[in-house]
Scaffold this motif. Structure first.
Motif, PDB file in Angstrom:
ATOM      1  N   PRO A  12       0.815  -1.231   0.000  1.00 28.37           N
ATOM      2  CA  PRO A  12       0.000   0.000   0.000  1.00 28.37           C
ATOM      3  C   PRO A  12       0.842   1.271   0.000  1.00 28.37           C
ATOM      4  CG  PRO A  12      -0.838  -1.580   1.593  1.00 28.37           C
ATOM      5  CD  PRO A  12       0.436  -2.153   1.070  1.00 28.37           C
ATOM      6  N   ALA A  13       1.933   1.299   0.784  1.00 26.26           N
ATOM      7  CA  ALA A  13       2.744   2.524   0.862  1.00 26.26           C
ATOM      8  C   ALA A  13       3.383   2.847  -0.480  1.00 26.26           C
ATOM      9  CB  ALA A  13       3.826   2.357   1.940  1.00 26.26           C
ATOM     10  N   GLU A  32       9.422  -4.152  -7.154  1.00 21.95           N
ATOM     11  CA  GLU A  32       8.739  -5.094  -6.256  1.00 21.95           C
ATOM     12  C   GLU A  32       9.331  -6.493  -6.467  1.00 21.95           C
ATOM     13  OE1 GLU A  32       6.442  -5.381  -3.687  1.00 21.95           O
ATOM     14  OE2 GLU A  32       6.996  -7.512  -3.968  1.00 21.95           O
ATOM     15  N   ARG A  34       8.321  -9.482  -5.418  1.00 24.46           N
ATOM     16  CA  ARG A  34       7.402 -10.596  -5.704  1.00 24.46           C
ATOM     17  C   ARG A  34       6.659 -10.361  -7.007  1.00 24.46           C
ATOM     18  NH1 ARG A  34       7.333 -13.553  -0.858  1.00 24.46           N
ATOM     19  NH2 ARG A  34       6.717 -15.257  -2.267  1.00 24.46           N
ATOM     20  N   ALA A  45      -4.604  -6.422   6.570  1.00 24.97           N
ATOM     21  CA  ALA A  45      -5.588  -5.691   7.367  1.00 24.97           C
ATOM     22  C   ALA A  45      -6.890  -5.470   6.605  1.00 24.97           C
ATOM     23  CB  ALA A  45      -4.985  -4.337   7.744  1.00 24.97           C
ATOM     24  N   GLN A 102      -7.166  -4.968   2.614  1.00 21.46           N
ATOM     25  CA  GLN A 102      -5.937  -4.410   2.044  1.00 21.46           C
ATOM     26  C   GLN A 102      -5.625  -5.047   0.697  1.00 21.46           C
ATOM     27  OE1 GLN A 102      -2.590  -3.803   4.700  1.00 21.46           O
ATOM     28  NE2 GLN A 102      -1.197  -4.610   3.156  1.00 21.46           N
ATOM     29  N   ALA A 301       0.767   3.541   7.184  1.00 19.21           N
ATOM     30  CA  ALA A 301       1.510   3.545   5.915  1.00 19.21           C
ATOM     31  C   ALA A 301       0.962   4.610   4.980  1.00 19.21           C
ATOM     32  CB  ALA A 301       1.422   2.154   5.266  1.00 19.21           C
TER      33      ALA A 301
HETATM   34  N1  APR Z   1      12.955  -5.451  -3.046  1.00 16.12           N
HETATM   35  C1  APR Z   1      11.744  -5.193  -3.609  1.00 16.12           C
HETATM   36  N2  APR Z   1      10.571  -5.317  -2.945  1.00 16.12           N
HETATM   37  C2  APR Z   1      10.636  -5.705  -1.643  1.00 16.12           C
HETATM   38  C3  APR Z   1      11.853  -5.988  -0.997  1.00 16.12           C
HETATM   39  C4  APR Z   1      13.050  -5.856  -1.763  1.00 16.12           C
HETATM   40  N3  APR Z   1      14.251  -6.100  -1.215  1.00 16.12           N
HETATM   41  N4  APR Z   1      11.585  -6.355   0.302  1.00 16.12           N
HETATM   42  C5  APR Z   1      10.242  -6.301   0.451  1.00 16.12           C
HETATM   43  N5  APR Z   1       9.666  -5.922  -0.706  1.00 16.12           N
HETATM   44  C6  APR Z   1       8.227  -5.720  -0.967  1.00 16.12           C
HETATM   45  C7  APR Z   1       7.325  -6.808  -0.396  1.00 16.12           C
HETATM   46  O1  APR Z   1       7.223  -7.908  -1.297  1.00 16.12           O
HETATM   47  C8  APR Z   1       6.006  -6.054  -0.258  1.00 16.12           C
HETATM   48  O2  APR Z   1       5.234  -6.153  -1.439  1.00 16.12           O
HETATM   49  O3  APR Z   1       7.835  -4.549  -0.286  1.00 16.12           O
HETATM   50  C9  APR Z   1       6.432  -4.605  -0.040  1.00 16.12           C
HETATM   51  C10 APR Z   1       6.142  -4.130   1.376  1.00 16.12           C
HETATM   52  O4  APR Z   1       4.737  -4.065   1.522  1.00 16.12           O
HETATM   53  P1  APR Z   1       4.040  -4.178   2.979  1.00 16.12           P
HETATM   54  O5  APR Z   1       4.797  -5.177   3.786  1.00 16.12           O
HETATM   55  O6  APR Z   1       2.577  -4.406   2.724  1.00 16.12           O
HETATM   56  O7  APR Z   1       4.286  -2.778   3.662  1.00 16.12           O
HETATM   57  P2  APR Z   1       3.559  -1.364   3.462  1.00 16.12           P
HETATM   58  O8  APR Z   1       3.373  -1.050   2.024  1.00 16.12           O
HETATM   59  O9  APR Z   1       4.293  -0.465   4.341  1.00 16.12           O
HETATM   60  O10 APR Z   1       2.088  -1.587   4.045  1.00 16.12           O
HETATM   61  C11 APR Z   1       1.850  -1.783   5.412  1.00 16.12           C
HETATM   62  O11 APR Z   1       0.981  -3.943   5.013  1.00 16.12           O
HETATM   63  O12 APR Z   1       2.123  -5.642   6.054  1.00 16.12           O
HETATM   64  C12 APR Z   1       0.989  -4.882   6.091  1.00 16.12           C
HETATM   65  O13 APR Z   1       0.254  -4.825   8.344  1.00 16.12           O
HETATM   66  C13 APR Z   1       0.920  -4.091   7.352  1.00 16.12           C
HETATM   67  O14 APR Z   1      -1.222  -3.285   6.861  1.00 16.12           O
HETATM   68  C14 APR Z   1       0.152  -2.916   6.916  1.00 16.12           C
HETATM   69  C15 APR Z   1       0.640  -2.664   5.521  1.00 16.12           C
END
Ligand code: APR
Ligand code: PHB
Length: 390
Positions: A12-13, A32, A34, A45, A102, A301
């Protein structure tokens, strides 16, 4: 390859920041690790603050949310055979929340970004961020089996708790504050209509339970379980029996249905300060983690990237760096408020395995206070529905 803003992570961020910048004409690239299917199906969430809804609407990403999101005006607390509904509009200046997964927010943002032909690269894993304290921070990443480099004017780590962007901050600069909890959540999705119109947070001496939902046909429920729990040890019937015991309330019955997904979520609190070093910024889970009890992770986020997007756009269009310079302090004030609220909700509602009967009596006293005092209930309602964005 060069871009103005290199964004690591399409959660999301990262997605909301990219859409915000793209619509303002600021060049950015999202990397990204994945694939699209994985990113869009990750169960996370489901409660959006009004500020989050407003932020999605501001970038044209609230169409389906407006059609399918469920507007909720309160939550129910249960404990010791009691039940108390906390009403949001009357206690929190008319604010309410929206229940919308989410996964759906991510799907909506990905579809819009790709439809715009914006730079969103899946299967692109960032390995490092170099030159944070220079005018040309660089992301080294791999994609398609090849090592690649993206030079940037700015880098934003939206790469979550396990990301690499934080490592760009020198050890002497970065401070992390953390707390672990002696339990986890077993989360399930079930093809059965929710047994309640609003969320139910249940304190019980057997452990915490939460009844949420994804749609009028799909329920989302959680059980407090010990650290290291294996979901395979929890067949459907055991889950439903335990949920029945924890939600028990005269005249109320929990409907059962086929469980379509189950997973164990860790519980932790963590904040990394500052959220900026040189030209590298952290946003979302890359900077902070909250236990999910307060439904704050997604909303924090979004708040980070609303502040950062505004600051980056201001800098690119006027040259002023005041908002960029204030980014970390501006976000951390809100982050720590949400950290405390999430900690308070978690410790009030969960049964600590090492806790004493005295601790349980304190929890009951807290819950009784919320039921008996409009001031205590308002403090929960105002924090749960979210404070206005900075
Ligand atoms: N290179 C590229 N992408 C990466 C790397 C990397 N080295 N490491 C992690 N990622 C990606 C992950 O695959 C994921 O898609 O970064 C993304 C991080 O997304 P989130 O974990 O969803 O974090 P954020 O966008 O801050 O959102 C926060 O997500 O985890 C939930 O509970 C959390 O609801 C909250 C929200
Ligand atoms: C969810 O619906 O996934 C959810 C809702 C409220 C929470 C945590 C998770 O506090």
């Amino acid at each position: 390859m060069h871009t103005t803003v290199g964004i690591i992570g399409a959660g999301p961020a990262g997605l909301l920041l990219a859409r915000t910048l793209h619509r303002a004409g600021v060049d950015c690239v999202v990397l990204e690790s994945r694939d699209r299917a994985h990113v869009e199906r990750r169960q996370r969430a489901g409660v959006l603050e009004q500020s989050t809804v407003d932020a999605l609407r501001a970038v044209g990403a609230a169409g389906r949310l407006d059609r399918e999101g469920l507007v909720h005006d309160g939550v129910e607390l249960r404990w010791e055979g009691r039940a108390h509904r906390v009403d949001f509009p009357s206690l929190a200046n008319g604010r309410r929340v929206r229940v919308y997964a989410q996964t759906e927010v991510v799907k909506d943002l990905v579809a819009l970004h790709l439809a715009d032909g914006a730079a969103l690269r899946f299967g692109a894993e960032a390995r490092s961020v170099d030159g944070a304290d220079t005018g040309r921070p660089t992301i080294r990443y791999t994609q398609g089996g090849r090592d690649r480099t993206l030079t940037c004017d700015y880098v934003v780590g939206c790469d979550g708790f396990h990301g690499v962007a934080r490592a760009a901050f020198p050890e002497g600069i970065r401070r992390t504050y953390a707390r672990a909890y002696p339990y986890a959540w077993l989360g399930i999705l079930a093809d059965v209509a929710p047994s309640c119109d609003e969320l139910v947070y249940a304190h019980s001496r057997r452990g915490f339970a939460l009844h949420s939902m994804r749609s009028p046909e799909v329920s989302r429920l959680y059980l407090q379980v010990p650290h290291g729990t294996d979901p395979a040890d929890w067949p459907d019937e055991r889950i439903w029996d335990e949920l029945d015991a924890r939600f028990a309330r005269d005249g109320w019955e929990l409907a059962r249905g086929p469980i379509t997904s189950r997973s164990v979520l860790p519980m932790r609190s963590s904040v990394t300060e500052p959220m900026r070093y040189g030209r590298v910024f952290l946003a979302g889970d890359a900077a902070h983690i909250v236990p999910p009890t307060g439904a704050k992770g997604l909303n924090l986020a979004v708040a980070d990237v609303v502040v950062l997007g505004r600051a980056l756009i201001r800098h690119r269009t006027t040259g002023a760096s005041d908002l960029l310079d204030a980014y970390s302090d501006t976000c951390l004030r809100r982050v720590w408020r949400a950290e405390h609220f999430s900690y308070a909700m978690t410790t009030m509602l969960h049964t600590d395995p090492a806790g004493s009967p005295f601790d349980t009596r304190l929890q009951i006293a807290q819950l009784d206070r919320i039921a008996d005092s409009p001031h205590a209930a308002a403090e929960l309602a105002v924090n749960y529905t979210g404070l206005p964005l900075p």
